[in-house]
Design a protein around this motif. Structure first.
Motif, PDB file in Angstrom:
ATOM      1  N   ALA A 127       0.644  -1.179  -0.059  1.00 52.92           N
ATOM      2  CA  ALA A 127       0.144  -0.008  -0.070  1.00 52.92           C
ATOM      3  C   ALA A 127       0.890   1.168   0.331  1.00 52.92           C
ATOM      4  CB  ALA A 127      -0.870   0.049   1.161  1.00 52.92           C
ATOM      5  N   SER A 128       0.358   2.473  -0.732  1.00 52.62           N
ATOM      6  CA  SER A 128       0.910   3.505  -0.584  1.00 52.62           C
ATOM      7  C   SER A 128      -0.053   4.629  -0.661  1.00 52.62           C
ATOM      8  CB  SER A 128       1.764   3.751  -1.893  1.00 52.62           C
ATOM      9  OG  SER A 128       1.041   3.734  -3.056  1.00 52.62           O
ATOM     10  N   VAL A 129       0.275   5.874  -0.716  1.00 51.59           N
ATOM     11  CA  VAL A 129      -0.584   6.845  -0.721  1.00 51.59           C
ATOM     12  C   VAL A 129      -1.486   6.902  -2.154  1.00 51.59           C
ATOM     13  CG1 VAL A 129      -0.748   9.504  -0.891  1.00 51.59           C
ATOM     14  CG2 VAL A 129       0.830   8.628   0.780  1.00 51.59           C
ATOM     15  N   ASP A 130      -0.460   6.790  -3.053  1.00 50.93           N
ATOM     16  CA  ASP A 130      -1.209   6.533  -4.371  1.00 50.93           C
ATOM     17  C   ASP A 130      -2.143   5.382  -4.553  1.00 50.93           C
ATOM     18  OD1 ASP A 130      -0.043   8.854  -5.129  1.00 50.93           O
ATOM     19  OD2 ASP A 130       1.743   7.946  -6.105  1.00 50.93           O
ATOM     20  N   LYS A 131      -1.701   4.093  -4.137  1.00 52.26           N
ATOM     21  CA  LYS A 131      -2.569   3.018  -4.057  1.00 52.26           C
ATOM     22  C   LYS A 131      -2.875   2.642  -2.729  1.00 52.26           C
ATOM     23  CE  LYS A 131      -1.189   1.374  -8.798  1.00 52.26           C
ATOM     24  NZ  LYS A 131      -0.778   0.108  -9.388  1.00 52.26           N
ATOM     25  N   PRO A 132      -3.754   3.012  -2.066  1.00 47.93           N
ATOM     26  CA  PRO A 132      -3.953   2.586  -0.524  1.00 47.93           C
ATOM     27  C   PRO A 132      -4.979   1.317  -0.460  1.00 47.93           C
ATOM     28  CG  PRO A 132      -5.544   4.064  -1.414  1.00 47.93           C
ATOM     29  CD  PRO A 132      -4.748   4.148  -2.534  1.00 47.93           C
ATOM     30  N   LEU A 133      -4.423   0.674   0.577  1.00 52.54           N
ATOM     31  CA  LEU A 133      -5.328  -0.512   1.000  1.00 52.54           C
ATOM     32  C   LEU A 133      -5.152  -0.811   2.477  1.00 52.54           C
ATOM     33  CD1 LEU A 133      -6.885  -2.901   0.004  1.00 52.54           C
ATOM     34  CD2 LEU A 133      -4.928  -4.106  -0.339  1.00 52.54           C
ATOM     35  N   ALA A 134      -6.101  -0.478   3.314  1.00 49.10           N
ATOM     36  CA  ALA A 134      -6.056  -0.635   4.702  1.00 49.10           C
ATOM     37  C   ALA A 134      -5.005   0.635   5.169  1.00 49.10           C
ATOM     38  CB  ALA A 134      -5.797  -1.848   5.097  1.00 49.10           C
ATOM     39  N   ASN A 135      -4.604   1.653   4.572  1.00 48.69           N
ATOM     40  CA  ASN A 135      -3.571   2.360   5.096  1.00 48.69           C
ATOM     41  C   ASN A 135      -3.698   2.996   6.538  1.00 48.69           C
ATOM     42  OD1 ASN A 135      -2.800   2.149   2.510  1.00 48.69           O
ATOM     43  ND2 ASN A 135      -2.344   4.351   2.241  1.00 48.69           N
ATOM     44  N   CYS A 230       8.080  -5.054   2.492  1.00 54.20           N
ATOM     45  CA  CYS A 230       8.315  -3.768   2.280  1.00 54.20           C
ATOM     46  C   CYS A 230       8.479  -2.805   3.520  1.00 54.20           C
ATOM     47  CB  CYS A 230       6.921  -3.299   1.689  1.00 54.20           C
ATOM     48  SG  CYS A 230       6.460  -4.161   0.153  1.00 54.20           S
ATOM     49  N   ALA A 231       9.078  -3.562   4.642  1.00 57.45           N
ATOM     50  CA  ALA A 231       9.643  -2.570   5.886  1.00 57.45           C
ATOM     51  C   ALA A 231      10.471  -1.654   5.486  1.00 57.45           C
ATOM     52  CB  ALA A 231      10.255  -3.541   6.956  1.00 57.45           C
ATOM     53  N   CYS A 232      11.507  -1.845   4.314  1.00 60.35           N
ATOM     54  CA  CYS A 232      12.337  -0.780   4.110  1.00 60.35           C
ATOM     55  C   CYS A 232      11.997   0.249   3.402  1.00 60.35           C
ATOM     56  CB  CYS A 232      13.526  -1.697   3.297  1.00 60.35           C
ATOM     57  SG  CYS A 232      12.994  -2.327   1.751  1.00 60.35           S
ATOM     58  N   ILE A 233      10.746   0.000   2.669  1.00 61.00           N
ATOM     59  CA  ILE A 233      10.134   0.947   1.915  1.00 61.00           C
ATOM     60  C   ILE A 233       9.409   1.922   2.825  1.00 61.00           C
ATOM     61  CG2 ILE A 233       8.126   1.537   0.023  1.00 61.00           C
ATOM     62  CD1 ILE A 233       9.053  -1.260  -1.233  1.00 61.00           C
ATOM     63  N   LYS A 234       8.621   1.344   3.687  1.00 61.94           N
ATOM     64  CA  LYS A 234       7.773   2.071   4.641  1.00 61.94           C
ATOM     65  C   LYS A 234       8.751   2.801   5.767  1.00 61.94           C
ATOM     66  CE  LYS A 234       3.711  -0.903   4.289  1.00 61.94           C
ATOM     67  NZ  LYS A 234       2.916  -0.019   3.627  1.00 61.94           N
TER      68      LYS A 234
END
Length: 269
Positions: A127-135, A230-234
């Protein structure tokens, strides 16, 4: 019945599972709470014992409807002695499928008696700001339900005469478990946007698989070791990590399209 100590054991790359377990512990109301964080690689791979008069809450993320494969060798260090346990899985708003029943079976193999189980929702790994999913989940409402779940667990324990097979909980799932084939994903990993990266090393420290290193003034990723948590991404302070793969983008796009409706936690006591 009573227990002498409460232990929280978890594999939680992005911290969502840990948050839910902490709220469950608040609801249980134990004075003595020990954290067993099995997320990062550790040099000591010896067993961790849990006595029959202790309570263990174990939590893992769900990958493809199953217990995250990387979590299993970490959690199997736990050795129970007919120790009561609460099993918790965290999924990204799609479905937990067979993860909870799998964790139930594993916990029994490790010497535990699963007396309660829960499936909670956390922000999807991709999930991201552009593609949210349970953000932003687990949010305050989720953590409130986790605390209520803990209170239900405490009430059940207080009403038990013994920790035995009669106290076991039934959780949903299928046997055989859903089949997962990661062969097509094994070469896919998070990567570094070199022009943005400052070589701070935060991603190295937070990778649960030790898949990231800094060599020759560049961030290197072991594609076969990466589990796409995706821990490194977040966690990157300058947004210099990404998963740039068309197959992943296609799959996640489909998931985003079909699973935006808010899913709620489920508990079994």
């Amino acid at each position: 019945m009573n227990f002498q100590a409460l232990k929280l054991a978890y594999f939680s790359p992005t911290g969502t599972t840990r948050k839910v377990l902490q709220s469950i512990a608040e609801g249980i109301g134990a004075e003595n709470v020990e954290h067993i964080d099995l997320t990062l690689p550790q040099s000591d791979d010896g067993s961790i014992t849990a006595k029959s008069d202790e309570l263990v809450v174990m939590g893992v993320p769900v990958y493809e409807g199953r217990v995250a494969r990387a979590a299993i060798p970490r959690l199997e260090r736990l050795k129970g002695d007919k120790t009561p346990a609460v099993i918790v899985v965290m999924y990204g708003n799609r479905d937990f499928e067979d993860a909870l029943i799998e964790l139930s079976d594993l916990s029994k193999e490790w010497g535990f008696l699963p007396i309660a189980g829960g499936a909670f929702i956390g922000e999807h790994s991709f999930a991201s700001v552009d593609k949210p999913l349970a953000n932003g989940r687990p949010d305050a409402e989720d953590l409130g339900k986790a605390k209520d779940f803990g209170a239900q667990i405490r009430a059940k324990i207080d009403g038990l005469e013994a920790f035995d097979d009669a106290a076991l909980v039934e959780v949903p799932g299928n046997k055989p478990y859903i089949f997962r084939d990661r062969s097509a994903w094994e070469h896919i990993a998070a990567s570094t946007i070199e022009e943005t990266c400052t070589l701070c090393g935060d991603c190295v420290d937070m990778c649960p698989m030790g898949a990231i290193t800094i060599e020759d003034d560049a961030v290197k990723t072991d594609n076969m070791a990466c589990i796409l948590c995706c821990a490194c991404i977040k966690g990157c302070p300058v947004n210099a990590r990404e998963v740039n793969n068309p197959d992943i983008a296609k799959i996640f796009g489909w998931v985003c399209k079909h699973y935006q409706e808010r899913r709620e936690p489920q508990s079994f006591v």
